[in-house]
Structures are given as structure tokens and as C-alpha cells.
Design a protein around this motif. Structure first.
Motif, PDB file in Angstrom:
ATOM      1  N   ASN A   1      62.329 -50.746  79.475  1.00 32.04           N
ATOM      2  CA  ASN A   1      62.681 -49.501  78.790  1.00 32.04           C
ATOM      3  C   ASN A   1      62.014 -49.488  77.417  1.00 32.04           C
ATOM      4  O   ASN A   1      62.383 -50.260  76.530  1.00 32.04           O
ATOM      5  CB  ASN A   1      64.203 -49.370  78.647  1.00 32.04           C
ATOM      6  CG  ASN A   1      64.877 -49.110  79.985  1.00 32.04           C
ATOM      7  OD1 ASN A   1      64.499 -48.192  80.704  1.00 32.04           O
ATOM      8  ND2 ASN A   1      65.857 -49.923  80.336  1.00 32.04           N
ATOM      9  N   ILE A   2      61.013 -48.607  77.261  1.00 32.02           N
ATOM     10  CA  ILE A   2      60.263 -48.504  76.012  1.00 32.02           C
ATOM     11  C   ILE A   2      60.913 -47.419  75.153  1.00 32.02           C
ATOM     12  O   ILE A   2      61.021 -46.267  75.586  1.00 32.02           O
ATOM     13  CB  ILE A   2      58.787 -48.140  76.266  1.00 32.02           C
ATOM     14  CG1 ILE A   2      58.160 -49.076  77.299  1.00 32.02           C
ATOM     15  CG2 ILE A   2      58.010 -48.146  74.957  1.00 32.02           C
ATOM     16  CD1 ILE A   2      57.938 -50.475  76.840  1.00 32.02           C
ATOM     17  N   PRO A   3      61.348 -47.737  73.936  1.00 36.50           N
ATOM     18  CA  PRO A   3      61.952 -46.705  73.083  1.00 36.50           C
ATOM     19  C   PRO A   3      60.898 -45.741  72.555  1.00 36.50           C
ATOM     20  O   PRO A   3      59.714 -46.070  72.479  1.00 36.50           O
ATOM     21  CB  PRO A   3      62.578 -47.522  71.942  1.00 36.50           C
ATOM     22  CG  PRO A   3      61.750 -48.764  71.876  1.00 36.50           C
ATOM     23  CD  PRO A   3      61.331 -49.062  73.295  1.00 36.50           C
ATOM     24  N   ALA A   4      61.330 -44.545  72.185  1.00 40.01           N
ATOM     25  CA  ALA A   4      60.417 -43.554  71.620  1.00 40.01           C
ATOM     26  C   ALA A   4      59.931 -44.010  70.252  1.00 40.01           C
ATOM     27  O   ALA A   4      60.648 -44.684  69.509  1.00 40.01           O
ATOM     28  CB  ALA A   4      61.116 -42.200  71.509  1.00 40.01           C
ATOM     29  N   GLY A   5      58.676 -43.654  69.926  1.00 32.48           N
ATOM     30  CA  GLY A   5      58.149 -43.906  68.588  1.00 32.48           C
ATOM     31  C   GLY A   5      57.443 -45.223  68.391  1.00 32.48           C
ATOM     32  O   GLY A   5      57.043 -45.537  67.268  1.00 32.48           O
ATOM     33  N   VAL A   6      57.280 -46.027  69.453  1.00 37.00           N
ATOM     34  CA  VAL A   6      56.589 -47.308  69.282  1.00 37.00           C
ATOM     35  C   VAL A   6      55.128 -47.064  68.918  1.00 37.00           C
ATOM     36  O   VAL A   6      54.602 -45.957  69.086  1.00 37.00           O
ATOM     37  CB  VAL A   6      56.680 -48.169  70.558  1.00 37.00           C
ATOM     38  CG1 VAL A   6      58.110 -48.574  70.835  1.00 37.00           C
ATOM     39  CG2 VAL A   6      56.100 -47.427  71.765  1.00 37.00           C
ATOM     40  N   ALA A   7      54.463 -48.102  68.428  1.00 37.38           N
ATOM     41  CA  ALA A   7      53.089 -47.953  67.956  1.00 37.38           C
ATOM     42  C   ALA A   7      52.205 -49.067  68.496  1.00 37.38           C
ATOM     43  O   ALA A   7      52.687 -50.096  68.981  1.00 37.38           O
ATOM     44  CB  ALA A   7      53.051 -47.951  66.428  1.00 37.38           C
ATOM     45  N   GLU A   8      50.911 -48.855  68.409  1.00 35.78           N
ATOM     46  CA  GLU A   8      49.912 -49.833  68.840  1.00 35.78           C
ATOM     47  C   GLU A   8      50.177 -51.196  68.211  1.00 35.78           C
ATOM     48  O   GLU A   8      50.365 -51.320  66.993  1.00 35.78           O
ATOM     49  CB  GLU A   8      48.517 -49.349  68.433  1.00 35.78           C
ATOM     50  CG  GLU A   8      47.387 -50.329  68.683  1.00 35.78           C
ATOM     51  CD  GLU A   8      46.912 -50.352  70.138  1.00 35.78           C
ATOM     52  OE1 GLU A   8      46.303 -51.364  70.531  1.00 35.78           O
ATOM     53  OE2 GLU A   8      47.140 -49.357  70.863  1.00 35.78           O
ATOM     54  N   GLY A   9      50.217 -52.238  69.052  1.00 36.25           N
ATOM     55  CA  GLY A   9      50.404 -53.598  68.565  1.00 36.25           C
ATOM     56  C   GLY A   9      51.844 -54.028  68.408  1.00 36.25           C
ATOM     57  O   GLY A   9      52.116 -55.206  68.191  1.00 36.25           O
ATOM     58  N   MET A  10      52.782 -53.092  68.521  1.00 39.19           N
ATOM     59  CA  MET A  10      54.193 -53.454  68.390  1.00 39.19           C
ATOM     60  C   MET A  10      54.606 -54.324  69.572  1.00 39.19           C
ATOM     61  O   MET A  10      54.162 -54.113  70.692  1.00 39.19           O
ATOM     62  CB  MET A  10      55.049 -52.186  68.315  1.00 39.19           C
ATOM     63  CG  MET A  10      56.506 -52.436  68.000  1.00 39.19           C
ATOM     64  SD  MET A  10      57.427 -50.886  67.727  1.00 39.19           S
ATOM     65  CE  MET A  10      56.780 -50.407  66.124  1.00 39.19           C
ATOM     66  N   GLN A  11      55.462 -55.288  69.327  1.00 40.61           N
ATOM     67  CA  GLN A  11      55.879 -56.224  70.369  1.00 40.61           C
ATOM     68  C   GLN A  11      57.376 -56.108  70.633  1.00 40.61           C
ATOM     69  O   GLN A  11      58.182 -56.186  69.714  1.00 40.61           O
ATOM     70  CB  GLN A  11      55.531 -57.658  69.960  1.00 40.61           C
ATOM     71  CG  GLN A  11      55.875 -58.710  71.001  1.00 40.61           C
ATOM     72  CD  GLN A  11      55.337 -60.079  70.651  1.00 40.61           C
ATOM     73  OE1 GLN A  11      54.153 -60.357  70.803  1.00 40.61           O
ATOM     74  NE2 GLN A  11      56.183 -60.962  70.175  1.00 40.61           N
ATOM     75  N   LEU A  12      57.722 -55.896  71.891  1.00 44.62           N
ATOM     76  CA  LEU A  12      59.111 -55.857  72.319  1.00 44.62           C
ATOM     77  C   LEU A  12      59.427 -57.155  73.055  1.00 44.62           C
ATOM     78  O   LEU A  12      58.530 -57.835  73.546  1.00 44.62           O
ATOM     79  CB  LEU A  12      59.361 -54.656  73.236  1.00 44.62           C
ATOM     80  CG  LEU A  12      58.870 -53.287  72.729  1.00 44.62           C
ATOM     81  CD1 LEU A  12      59.091 -52.217  73.776  1.00 44.62           C
ATOM     82  CD2 LEU A  12      59.568 -52.920  71.440  1.00 44.62           C
ATOM     83  N   SER A  13      60.695 -57.483  73.153  1.00 45.54           N
ATOM     84  CA  SER A  13      61.087 -58.745  73.777  1.00 45.54           C
ATOM     85  C   SER A  13      62.227 -58.522  74.754  1.00 45.54           C
ATOM     86  O   SER A  13      63.181 -57.793  74.459  1.00 45.54           O
ATOM     87  CB  SER A  13      61.502 -59.759  72.701  1.00 45.54           C
ATOM     88  OG  SER A  13      61.969 -60.962  73.293  1.00 45.54           O
ATOM     89  N   MET A  14      62.127 -59.149  75.933  1.00 43.41           N
ATOM     90  CA  MET A  14      63.207 -59.136  76.915  1.00 43.41           C
ATOM     91  C   MET A  14      63.653 -60.575  77.140  1.00 43.41           C
ATOM     92  O   MET A  14      62.927 -61.397  77.704  1.00 43.41           O
ATOM     93  CB  MET A  14      62.744 -58.498  78.232  1.00 43.41           C
ATOM     94  CG  MET A  14      62.435 -57.011  78.116  1.00 43.41           C
ATOM     95  SD  MET A  14      61.986 -56.275  79.710  1.00 43.41           S
ATOM     96  CE  MET A  14      63.574 -56.336  80.554  1.00 43.41           C
ATOM     97  N   SER A  15      64.848 -60.885  76.672  1.00 44.68           N
ATOM     98  CA  SER A  15      65.357 -62.247  76.744  1.00 44.68           C
ATOM     99  C   SER A  15      65.588 -62.678  78.190  1.00 44.68           C
ATOM    100  O   SER A  15      66.149 -61.933  78.994  1.00 44.68           O
ATOM    101  CB  SER A  15      66.670 -62.342  75.964  1.00 44.68           C
ATOM    102  OG  SER A  15      67.210 -63.632  76.031  1.00 44.68           O
TER     103      SER A  15
END
Length: 381
Positions: A227-241
Motif C-alpha cells: 500500500n503506497i501512500p499518496a504524495g510519495v516522491a522519487e527515491g523515498m523508501q518505505l518499509s514492510m516489517s
């Protein structure tokens, strides 16, 4: 869902606390709420995990700086287990050394191990996800296929045939650690090290699982929903534990790290939360005005061009940009206006323009000249 407490409040320290003070405060809390001292007390267990989460962030220089700036809602999260993903095995595998043998360093489980059985952790996985401006504007659910190590189902991840062909380590009696008494000039001191016979696992495999060759993990393809939140940007890193590789012989799964990539839009450019469109008008439209259709993230819209519109003018469509990932509002659509001057003219077109050359309306007045001079002066200041 309960609101998270401030990490400094959890450890009862100031925001200027040194790493030594942070470690000391965490050790105090960990001892206070340790499950061995509070058996069956779920409230103490929650506080024990809360203190570990606070220590994970504040003991890491980069995570602490990110937390000090954004708080719990930091873009992309903090990675690791911050966010409530800690288990008891996680805590002792990552921070067990901080207890200095006070409680033996960990829990049993899996193979009937004792207090200090080592808990391994699987490696993290990193994937890239490409997103369009439309997906970034609304947020999106993505399903991706990931090849990764998962626990072998035939041996329940412990590496022994049928999950039962193992014995408790006789050297450490399943604890995973060896305790030694060392004579020093200050007297006798007790040290605790990983058991050399079982490598800290608390057991010895007598017959390997034929499906995973005794590793406890096999490589498979898994479909993971992100699930990608709105407003993310190039190079941003999300994490799923816990969505990374499984650990050998049981333990804690690694994390899945998702790196955001933006797909270029054919007509729109992104400037943080604003979106920019470069509009090229003909001389006649700039002079006479009219309605022009332009692209937006959501589709085509018409904008009104006033008569006498000058090159360099910027039109702004409010809230037609991208939302802030921090939920601080929505950007705008900026329309940069340029005017196309034809390079070649036929005789009829030349005659028309020549007839207008001496018209006062086609000569820049002092006000226009001053505006042009001011514009270029700002460019070179």
C-alpha cells in the motif's frame, strides 16, 4: 489504535540526552518491565516492547534526527521494527547485549532452548516500484512478485527431517550460551558467550531435512501487496516489517524495503508538490485571448487565456497538484506561458504584420519595458 507516546517520554530522558544516557535509561526500563520479573503481565510486556522501540530509534543517529524532525509520522517510516512490529525474539536478538547477562539475554522456544538461545534474523530485501503521477496523487495498492527465502514447510523451518530430528545441545543444555568464570586482578568475573557446539541455537540436528538440506529455508516466489501512500516522491523508501528473507533455522524475518521511482509524465513536470505545465501560445491567441485545453493529473481541462497575455506569465490552478505525504495540503498546477514566434512567414503574413508595425498597440510602452527590464534584472541578480 492507541496514540504513540513520545520516545523521550517513554525512556524518561531529555531531548539532549547522550547515547550513554539513552542506553542507561533503556536498560533501566527493560529490567523494570522484563517478562522474567513480570510473568503473565501483558501491560509490562507492552511497556517492555515500547521501551525497545524507543531505544531502536533514539540510539541510531540518523533515525533519531528523522524522528526529531518529523515525529512518528516520518516519511517512509524508520525501517526495522519501529511501528509496533517488535516481538520478544526481535528485542533479544537486536539488543540482548545491553542486559549484560542480567536475565540471560533471551527466551527459549522453537527447540526448547533456555534463556540465552541466539535468535537469527533474515536479510532485508530491496525492491523498486515505478509509479505514475496519477498513482502518486491518489495512493495505490501494488501487488509484486518477490523471490525470497521462506521457512521450509516440511521441517517448520528448523532444518531437521520432519521438524523433529534434533537433540538438545548437551554443552549448553539448550540455552545457546556458555557461562565461564574468569579470574582477574579484581576477582572472579562471570562471562557469557555463544555456545561453540551449537552456534547459539540450543540444539543439534541429527538428520537434515531433505527438502531444504538442513537450512530451514527454501527459495520461493511470493506475491506481496504493498500500500503506497499518496504524495510519495522519487527515491523515498518505505518499509514492510517481516516481509524480507526468512532466517536459517527459524528466527526473525528481515524487512522488505520499497524504493519509489517516478515514471516521467509526457507533458507534466513535478516540482515538489506542485505540477508544472509549459503552455506555448500562438501570437494571435496571446493577443486575442481564448480557451485552451491543457492536461492535468486527472485529465484535460480548459483554461481561459486573457487578451494581451504576456510571455512568462504563470497561471495557477489551486489544488491541482500533488498531496503532501505529511498531509499538509495539496500543491497547485502551474501553467508557464510562452509565445511562439514563427521563424518563416509567407508574403501575405508579412504584409499583415507590416501593416501592424506602426500601430501604437503593437509597440511596447514604458510600463512594458520597465517590466521586462525588472524581469531580467532579477534573473541576473
Amino acid at each position: 489504535m492507541a496514540k504513540k507516546r513520545d520516545y523521550y517520554e517513554v525512556l524518561e530522558i531529555s531531548k539532549t540526552a547522550t547515547i550513554t544516557e539513552i542506553k542507561k535509561a533503556y536498560k533501566k526500563k527493560a529490567i523494570q518491565y522484563h517478562p522474567d520479573k513480570n510473568p503473565g503481565n501483558t501491560e509490562a510486556e507492552d511497556k517492555f516492547k515500547e521501551a525497545a522501540e524507543a531505544y531502536e530509534i533514539l540510539s541510531d543517529e540518523q533515525k533519531r534526527a528523522k524522528y526529531d524532525r518529523y515525529g512518528h509520522e516520518a516519511p517512509g517510516g524508520f525501517g526495522g521494527h519501529a511501528g509496533g512490529g517488535f516481538s520478544m525474539d526481535d528485542i533479544f536478538s537486536q539488543f540482548g547485549d545491553i542486559f549484560g547477562g542480567h536475565f540471560g539475554g533471551g527466551f527459549g522456544g522453537g527447540f526448547g532452548g533456555g534463556g540465552g538461545r541466539r535468535v537469527t534474523r533474515g536479510s532485508d530485501l530491496r525492491v523498486k516500484v515505478k509509479l505514475t503521477l496519477k498513482e502518486i496523487a491518489t495512493g495505490v495498492e501494488k501487488k509484486i512478485k518477490v523471490k525470497k527465502y521462506v521457512a521450509c514447510q516440511h521441517c517448520n523451518g528448523n532444518g531437521s527431517e520432519n521438524g523433529t530430528a534434533y537433540t538438545t545441545c548437551s554443552t549448553c543444555n539448550g540455552s545457546g550460551t556458555q557461562t565461564r568464570i574468569v579470574n582477574t586482578m579484581l576477582g572472579q568475573m562471570q562471562t557469557q558467550t555463544t555456545c561453540s557446539s551449537c552456534n547459539g541455537e540450543g540444539k543439534n540436528i541429527t538428520k537434515k531435512c531433505p527438502h531444504c538440506s538442513g537450512e530451514g529455508i527454501i527459495r520461493e516466489e511470493e506475491v506481496i501487496t504493498i500500500n503506497i501512500p499518496a504524495g510519495v516522491a522519487e527515491g523515498m523508501q518505505l518499509s514492510m516489517s517481516g516481509k524480507g528473507n526468512a532466517a536459517r533455522h527459524g528466527g526473525v524475518n528481515g524487512d522488505l524495503l520499497i524504493v519509489v521511482e517516478e515514471e516521467p509524465h509526457p507533458e507534466l513536470l513535478r516540482d515538489e508538490n506542485d505540477v508544472v505545465y509549459n503552455l506555448l501560445l500562438s501570437v494571435s491567441t496571446a493577443a486575442l485571448g481564448g480557451n485552451i485545453e491543457i492536461p492535468t493529473i486527472d485529465g484535460k481541462v480548459k483554461v481561459k487565456i486573457d487578451p494581451g497575455t504576456q510571455p512568462g506569465k504563470v497561471l495557477r490552478l489551486k489544488n491541482k497538484g500533488l498531496p503532501s505525504v505529511h498531509r499538509y495540503g495539496t500543491g497547485d498546477l502551474l501553467i508557464n506561458i510562452s509565445v511562439y514566434i514563427p521563424e518563416k512567414l509567407d508574403d501575405g503574413e508579412k504584409n499583415i504584420l507590416s501593416g501592424l508595425e506602426n500601430s501604437p498597440n503593437f509597440q511596447p510602452n514604458k510600463s512594458v519595458k520597465d517590466k521586462i527590464f525588472s524581469h531580467f534584472r532579477r534573473m541576473f541578480d
